[in-house]
Design an enzyme around this catalytic site. Structure first.
Site, short mmCIF file in Angstrom:
data_model
loop_
_atom_site.label_atom_id
_atom_site.label_comp_id
_atom_site.label_asym_id
_atom_site.label_seq_id
_atom_site.Cartn_x
_atom_site.Cartn_y
_atom_site.Cartn_z
N HIS A 1 0.81 -1.22 0.00
CA HIS A 1 0.00 0.00 0.00
C HIS A 1 0.85 1.27 0.00
O HIS A 1 1.88 1.36 0.66
CB HIS A 1 -1.01 0.01 1.16
CG HIS A 1 -0.45 0.13 2.53
ND1 HIS A 1 -0.27 1.35 3.17
CD2 HIS A 1 -0.05 -0.81 3.42
CE1 HIS A 1 0.21 1.13 4.38
NE2 HIS A 1 0.35 -0.15 4.56
N ASP B 1 6.07 2.16 6.58
CA ASP B 1 4.79 1.44 6.48
C ASP B 1 3.92 2.21 5.47
O ASP B 1 3.35 3.23 5.81
CB ASP B 1 4.14 1.39 7.85
CG ASP B 1 2.75 0.78 7.84
OD1 ASP B 1 2.41 0.10 6.87
OD2 ASP B 1 2.00 1.02 8.81
N GLU C 1 -5.33 1.42 2.72
CA GLU C 1 -5.03 0.38 3.70
C GLU C 1 -5.05 0.90 5.12
O GLU C 1 -5.54 0.22 6.03
CB GLU C 1 -3.66 -0.23 3.38
CG GLU C 1 -3.37 -1.53 4.15
CD GLU C 1 -2.78 -1.31 5.54
OE1 GLU C 1 -2.72 -2.27 6.32
OE2 GLU C 1 -2.36 -0.16 5.86
N GLU C 2 -4.53 2.10 5.34
CA GLU C 2 -4.40 2.62 6.70
C GLU C 2 -5.75 2.87 7.37
O GLU C 2 -5.81 3.02 8.60
CB GLU C 2 -3.57 3.90 6.72
CG GLU C 2 -2.09 3.70 6.42
CD GLU C 2 -1.34 2.94 7.50
OE1 GLU C 2 -1.95 2.58 8.52
OE2 GLU C 2 -0.14 2.67 7.31
N ASP D 1 3.94 -6.10 3.62
CA ASP D 1 3.77 -4.98 4.55
C ASP D 1 4.84 -5.09 5.63
O ASP D 1 5.49 -6.13 5.76
CB ASP D 1 2.37 -4.98 5.15
CG ASP D 1 1.86 -3.59 5.50
OD1 ASP D 1 2.71 -2.72 5.78
OD2 ASP D 1 0.64 -3.39 5.52
N HIS E 1 4.60 3.04 13.04
CA HIS E 1 3.68 4.18 13.23
C HIS E 1 4.30 5.25 14.13
O HIS E 1 3.59 5.95 14.85
CB HIS E 1 2.32 3.72 13.77
CG HIS E 1 1.43 3.16 12.71
ND1 HIS E 1 0.08 3.04 12.86
CD2 HIS E 1 1.70 2.70 11.47
CE1 HIS E 1 -0.45 2.52 11.76
NE2 HIS E 1 0.52 2.30 10.90
#
Length: 350
Positions: free
Chosen positions: A74, A191, A225-226, A246, A326
């Site tokens: 993603h 990410d 995706e997030e 991922d 994150h």
């Protein structure tokens, strides 16, 4: 195939660095899609198309064309939107994706207006000066109500800020702060731009080596995706199976590290497909690709989105180890290369 084609590590890092520097919070991914499109449009035999939802599909025909294998990564990242223009002219935000506010406190950011203007600013707690607020600076909870964007323009009222063209709903991208040092890549938004870079490099390596995958490959670069629904639509109906690429989360109690690729066998949505996961392990061992196996309790992927939407095919998940997920993230070239080699092994074998 007994050996895998060589990977150009420098090109992998160069592409990843460029992609990391293109803003792409969920819902505002057109620039990243265009960057990716430009990168892979010149690859011989690769056909690309955009889905109505804004994702990108890249097709590479295989020896067996009966049912494609999907590889999903993603492009979208964490970010924010303007929730409110405060009376003092500063901005209150609403987050895009799940992150803690303290992980972006003091970070620089760019606000994108509807008419194409960009403004710079930084995210601060409302009582940022300890010389004014004393202990409150350290003690105030890092919550949305207590955070604000200080704009790098002269404004001290909501009207002055609106006169700049800034409005509720404008997208906000946090600075990635990319740095490459001694094999480490340190940046926000690894990410999943690290995963995207591995997929792109694997496709590029195949084409340059003039090799054909055993099965037709459909690479999905999703854009939602997030927020949980990236791969829920837009995939070929006859897909045989899906491998998601991922990040692998590094931390206490985990086997993952920044130097290995990792196979995730279970996340917060439950186990991934055992048969496909075992096949990937066998490929890694056959080609001597260093890897780990791990489980993530607070994690979801495009594979879960595909299954929740009714997808009826096996799904497995691999990816490079990423520290401080994150947050201000970091990985190493060894993990990126291992993940890319794993993809090549998957592409070239039954």
């Amino acid at each position: 195939m007994e050996t895998l084609p060589d990977i150009q590590e420098d090109e992998l890092i160069e592409f990843l660095t460029g992609l990391l520097n293109v803003p792409s919070p969920t819902g505002f991914t057109d620039m990243a899609v265009a960057y990716l499109e430009q990168t892979i449009s010149g690859l011989k035999g690769v056909h690309i198309e955009r889905t109505p939802k804004g994702a990108l599909l890249a097709w590479l025909e295989g020896e067996d064309r009966s049912a494609p294998r999907v590889v999903a990564s993603h492009l979208d990242t964490l970010g924010a939107m303007v929730k409110e223009i405060k009376p003092n002219g500063r901005l209150k935000l609403t987050p895009i994706g799940s992150y803690a506010w303290n992980t972006v406190e003091t970070e620089g950011c760019t606000i994108f207006t509807r008419d194409g203007r960009r403004y710079r600013g930084s995210l601060l707690i409302t009582v940022a000066s300890s010389h004014v607020y004393g202990k409150r600076t350290a003690e105030m909870p890092r919550e949305a109500e207590n955070m604000e964007v200080r704009l790098d323009v002269r404004t001290s009222s909501a009207d002055e800020t609106r006169a700049l063209g800034i409005e509720v709903g404008d997208f906000v991208a946090f600075d990635p702060r990319v740095e490459v040092n001694a094999g480490f890549v340190r940046s926000r938004h690894l990410d999943d731009k690290a995963g995207v870079a591995c997929v792109v490099t694997a496709l590029k390596t195949l084409v340059q080596a003039q090799l054909k995958p055993r099965h037709t490959i459909c690479a999905l670069f999703s854009t939602y995706e997030e927020v949980g629904h990236g791969a829920s639509a837009g995939l070929p109906s006859d897909l045989e199976e899906m491998v998601v690429v991922d990040m692998a989360a590094v931390g206490e109690g985990q086997t993952s590290d920044e130097f290995h690729a990792t196979l995730c066998v279970k996340d917060s949505g439950g186990p991934y497909d055992r048969g496909l996961s075992l096949r990937l392990q066998q490929l890694a061992e056959h080609y001597q690709i260093p890897y780990k196996v791990d489980i993530y309790p607070y994690y979801g992927s495009d594979g879960g989105a595909f299954w929740r939407a009714g997808g009826n095919a096996p799904v497995a998940l691999i990816g490079p180890g990423v520290d401080a997920s994150h947050n201000y993230e970091r990985t190493h070239a060894e993990a990126l290369v291992a993940t890319t080699r794993w993809l090549l092994a998957y592409f070239l074998n039954p």
